[in-house]
Scaffold this active site. Structure first.
Site, PDB file in Angstrom:
ATOM      1  CG  ASP A   1      -2.145  -9.664   0.071  1.00  0.00           C
ATOM      2  OD1 ASP A   1      -2.869 -10.656  -0.100  1.00  0.00           O
ATOM      3  OD2 ASP A   1      -0.920  -9.707  -0.001  1.00  0.00           O
TER       4      ASP A   1
ATOM      5  CG  HIS B   1       2.765  -5.744  -6.599  1.00  0.00           C
ATOM      6  ND1 HIS B   1       3.700  -6.266  -7.452  1.00  0.00           N
ATOM      7  CD2 HIS B   1       2.289  -6.769  -5.860  1.00  0.00           C
ATOM      8  CE1 HIS B   1       3.772  -7.558  -7.233  1.00  0.00           C
ATOM      9  NE2 HIS B   1       2.934  -7.899  -6.281  1.00  0.00           N
TER      10      HIS B   1
HETATM   11  N1  ACO Z   1       1.957   3.366   1.204  1.00  0.00           N
HETATM   12  C1  ACO Z   1       2.553   4.583   1.063  1.00  0.00           C
HETATM   13  N2  ACO Z   1       3.578   4.830   0.237  1.00  0.00           N
HETATM   14  C2  ACO Z   1       4.032   3.798  -0.497  1.00  0.00           C
HETATM   15  C3  ACO Z   1       3.465   2.514  -0.410  1.00  0.00           C
HETATM   16  C4  ACO Z   1       2.394   2.319   0.478  1.00  0.00           C
HETATM   17  N3  ACO Z   1       1.789   1.130   0.584  1.00  0.00           N
HETATM   18  N4  ACO Z   1       4.128   1.697  -1.248  1.00  0.00           N
HETATM   19  C5  ACO Z   1       5.070   2.436  -1.839  1.00  0.00           C
HETATM   20  N5  ACO Z   1       5.012   3.710  -1.378  1.00  0.00           N
HETATM   21  C6  ACO Z   1       5.816   4.836  -1.837  1.00  0.00           C
HETATM   22  C7  ACO Z   1       7.257   4.766  -1.329  1.00  0.00           C
HETATM   23  O1  ACO Z   1       7.395   5.437  -0.092  1.00  0.00           O
HETATM   24  C8  ACO Z   1       7.974   5.444  -2.448  1.00  0.00           C
HETATM   25  O2  ACO Z   1       7.775   6.852  -2.330  1.00  0.00           O
HETATM   26  P1  ACO Z   1       8.967   7.885  -2.695  1.00  0.00           P
HETATM   27  O3  ACO Z   1       9.297   7.602  -4.143  1.00  0.00           O
HETATM   28  O4  ACO Z   1       8.380   9.228  -2.458  1.00  0.00           O
HETATM   29  O5  ACO Z   1      10.099   7.545  -1.766  1.00  0.00           O
HETATM   30  C9  ACO Z   1       7.219   5.031  -3.710  1.00  0.00           C
HETATM   31  O6  ACO Z   1       5.883   4.755  -3.256  1.00  0.00           O
HETATM   32  C10 ACO Z   1       7.811   3.798  -4.392  1.00  0.00           C
HETATM   33  O7  ACO Z   1       7.791   2.729  -3.473  1.00  0.00           O
HETATM   34  P2  ACO Z   1       8.908   1.613  -3.323  1.00  0.00           P
HETATM   35  O8  ACO Z   1       9.113   1.343  -1.864  1.00  0.00           O
HETATM   36  O9  ACO Z   1      10.087   1.954  -4.160  1.00  0.00           O
HETATM   37  O10 ACO Z   1       8.205   0.389  -4.003  1.00  0.00           O
HETATM   38  P3  ACO Z   1       8.679  -1.111  -3.901  1.00  0.00           P
HETATM   39  O11 ACO Z   1       8.426  -1.688  -5.234  1.00  0.00           O
HETATM   40  O12 ACO Z   1      10.062  -1.239  -3.367  1.00  0.00           O
HETATM   41  O13 ACO Z   1       7.709  -1.721  -2.768  1.00  0.00           O
HETATM   42  C11 ACO Z   1       5.910  -2.847  -1.743  1.00  0.00           C
HETATM   43  C12 ACO Z   1       6.612  -2.513  -3.073  1.00  0.00           C
HETATM   44  C13 ACO Z   1       6.901  -3.511  -0.760  1.00  0.00           C
HETATM   45  C14 ACO Z   1       4.794  -3.849  -2.016  1.00  0.00           C
HETATM   46  C15 ACO Z   1       5.336  -1.529  -1.130  1.00  0.00           C
HETATM   47  O14 ACO Z   1       4.452  -0.921  -2.050  1.00  0.00           O
HETATM   48  C16 ACO Z   1       4.633  -1.761   0.196  1.00  0.00           C
HETATM   49  O15 ACO Z   1       5.305  -1.859   1.247  1.00  0.00           O
HETATM   50  N6  ACO Z   1       3.263  -1.890   0.190  1.00  0.00           N
HETATM   51  C17 ACO Z   1       2.534  -2.124   1.411  1.00  0.00           C
HETATM   52  C18 ACO Z   1       2.633  -3.600   1.784  1.00  0.00           C
HETATM   53  C19 ACO Z   1       1.808  -4.484   0.884  1.00  0.00           C
HETATM   54  O16 ACO Z   1       0.636  -4.242   0.619  1.00  0.00           O
HETATM   55  N7  ACO Z   1       2.445  -5.600   0.447  1.00  0.00           N
HETATM   56  C20 ACO Z   1       1.785  -6.610  -0.378  1.00  0.00           C
HETATM   57  C21 ACO Z   1       2.429  -6.740  -1.708  1.00  0.00           C
HETATM   58  S1  ACO Z   1       1.463  -7.847  -2.705  1.00  0.00           S
HETATM   59  C22 ACO Z   1       1.883  -9.390  -2.207  1.00  0.00           C
HETATM   60  O17 ACO Z   1       2.853  -9.680  -1.563  1.00  0.00           O
HETATM   61  C23 ACO Z   1       0.921 -10.434  -2.622  1.00  0.00           C
END
Ligand code: ACO
Length: 426
Positions: free
Chosen positions: A361, A304
């Site tokens: 979710d 998140h």
């Molecule tokens: N699976 C694997 N790796 C992940 C995930 C994931 N779900 N989420 C983040 N990471 C990793 C990234 O690759 C990154 O790794 P790195 O530092 O080695 O490059 C690190 O964790 C940080 O992630 P960011 O992308 O910087 O986090 P951000 O805050 O931008 O993204 C987001 C948040 C979009 C929710 C992301 O975690 C994601 O895409 N999750 C999956 C989709 C999801 O479940 N969305 C629902 C959100 S809740 C809602 O809308 C109610």
């Protein structure tokens, strides 16, 4: 209010930037003085930018705290009905008994949709994604209520909020019924909000003995509450941005639905189930985890932008998930797979180091599947629930002077060049 200033020196020029404190959370630095500096601020993804002041929802991502109008989300989800929460989002406090009765009655009065709206559905293919239908029909509501669309009129704004919250379950259920080729069910005003939605989804006119299930109703109501608002997320910011142009509220909510649809936001619960389909069986989990770690795919339902320790909504959702699975005696291999995935991810250093935990979710998808809601409806249910939050933000914006939202950019395209006639272009 501003009680001290930050200083920024740009090209030898010093700017005093007021620091403004809210009631909770990080203070902000007011950067309006940069206007004079010849620079813009640059913050892709709005990671450190607060474009608005708001009194509706507070999140402390570090603590895993979510407050609506000051009330903790777990207390609301476990003790209040969704419509009470909606009232608090709209009006600032939970309703008294009289206010509650009055508000619930107003919502009941507006659950039906204009009969002409049914014709909109017929314009869609039966296999249309229900979110595509929702974007269309919610936007189309503006064509039905011209007389109440003066956004500067408080009474018009209020009746629009009531209409939207009341009609969303009806429209959501209609979008499902249409995809099934089943007749639309009229709302039953002797049912509460969640019961009514489930009735319009699952009953048929032939079904004279339709029976409610209290565990499912309560779980549905909690899902609504847990998705009701989440401060300035992508879809709410979209609603505010659209609203800042003076656009009508139905169009603004349609814009919010469109923004919510993406898999990084509201589409995640649908993506969780698609991911489970792709993994197939528990034995395939390690191989899938390797793909996640090599960044080929994301583990949907994990991570998140704001919560970096845990998502407080996910905790309530997990408890509800356990209750529903137990009450329904469900023994679905896909749900077992989800639980195995959760366990492995929670113990894996890749996820621990990156503070990646299940978000709301992950569990909502599992509950909705257990209830029998098709995957394509998951995001629609999120949109239904988030409508109270979206319209509360829209109302808050309209209750005080505001400016059109108009960000700037860092331009990295071509510099000025001369026009070349087509025959001379290389
Ligand atoms: N699976 C694997 N790796 C992940 C995930 C994931 N779900 N989420 C983040 N990471 C990793 C990234 O690759 C990154 O790794 P790195 O530092 O080695 O490059 C690190 O964790 C940080 O992630 P960011 O992308 O910087 O986090 P951000 O805050 O931008 O993204 C987001 C948040 C979009 C929710 C992301 O975690 C994601 O895409 N999750 C999956 C989709 C999801 O479940 N969305 C629902 C959100 S809740 C809602 O809308 C109610």
């Amino acid at each position: 209010m501003a009680d001290t200033n930050a200083k920024l020196t740009v090209n030898g020029e010093e700017y005093e930037l007021p620091i403004i404190k809210g009631t909770l959370g990080r203070p902000v630095i007011d950067i309006a003085a940069l206007q004079e500096s010849g620079f813009w601020s640059y913050d892709p993804g709005f990671k450190v930018t607060a474009p608005v002041e708001s009194k509706i929802t507070y999140i402390d991502g570090g603590k895993g705290e979510l407050l609506h109008r000051g009330y903790p989300i777990d207390e609301l989800a476990n003790n209040a009905e969704y419509l009470e929460v909606a009232y608090a989002l709209l009006h600032g406090d939970l309703p008294t008994a009289d206010q509650k009765a009055d508000f619930f009655e107003k919502i009941r009065e507006h659950t039906a949709v204009h009969d002409q709206l049914r014709k909109f559905f017929e314009g869609f293919r039966r296999d249309a994604h229900p979110m595509a239908i929702m974007v269309g029909v919610v936007g189309a509501l503006s064509a039905f209520y011209h007389e109440d669309l003066d956004v500067s009129n408080e009474a018009h704004r209020e009746i629009t909020a009531i209409r939207l919250i009341a009609k969303m379950p009806t429209l959501a259920a209609m979008s499902y019924k249409y995809s099934q080729g089943e007749p639309f069910m009229y709302p039953r005003n002797d049912f509460n909000y969640a019961e009514n939605f489930l009735y319009m989804m699952f009953a048929t006119p032939a079904d004279v003995d339709y029976e409610k299930n209290d565990v499912i109703t309560r779980a549905m109501d909690k899902i609504f509450t847990l998705h009701a608002d989440h401060e300035q997320n992508a879809s709410t910011s979209t609603v505010r941005l659209a609203g800042s142009t003076g656009a009508n509220p139905y169009a603004c909510i349609a814009a919010g639905i469109a923004a919510l649809w993406g898999p990084s936001h509201g589409g995640a619960n649908e993506a969780v189930l698609e991911m489970l389909d792709e993994i197939g069986t528990v034995e395939n989990v390690p191989e899938f985890m390797e793909k996640v770690k090599s960044r080929e795919v994301k583990l949907m339902g994990f991570g998140h932008r704001v919560y970096k320790n845990f998502d407080p909504r996910a905790q309530v959702m997990k408890e509800t998930c356990d209750e529903v699975l137990e009450a329904l005696g469900i023994n679905d291999p896909k749900l077992e797979l989800a639980m195995a995935l959760e366990k492995i991810a929670l113990e894996d250093p890749f996820f621990i180091e990156r503070n990646l935990y299940p978000n709301v979710d992950f569990y909502s998808g599992i509950i909705l599947k257990a209830i029998g809601i098709p995957t394509s409806m998951f995001t629609v249910i999120f949109a239904l629930a988030r409508t109270s939050g979206w319209i509360s933000h829209w109302l808050e914006m309209h209750s005080a002077p505001f400016k059109i939202g108009r960000p700037r950019q860092l331009y990295t395209g071509e510099t000025r060049r001369d026009f070349v006639k087509v025959e001379d272009r290389k």
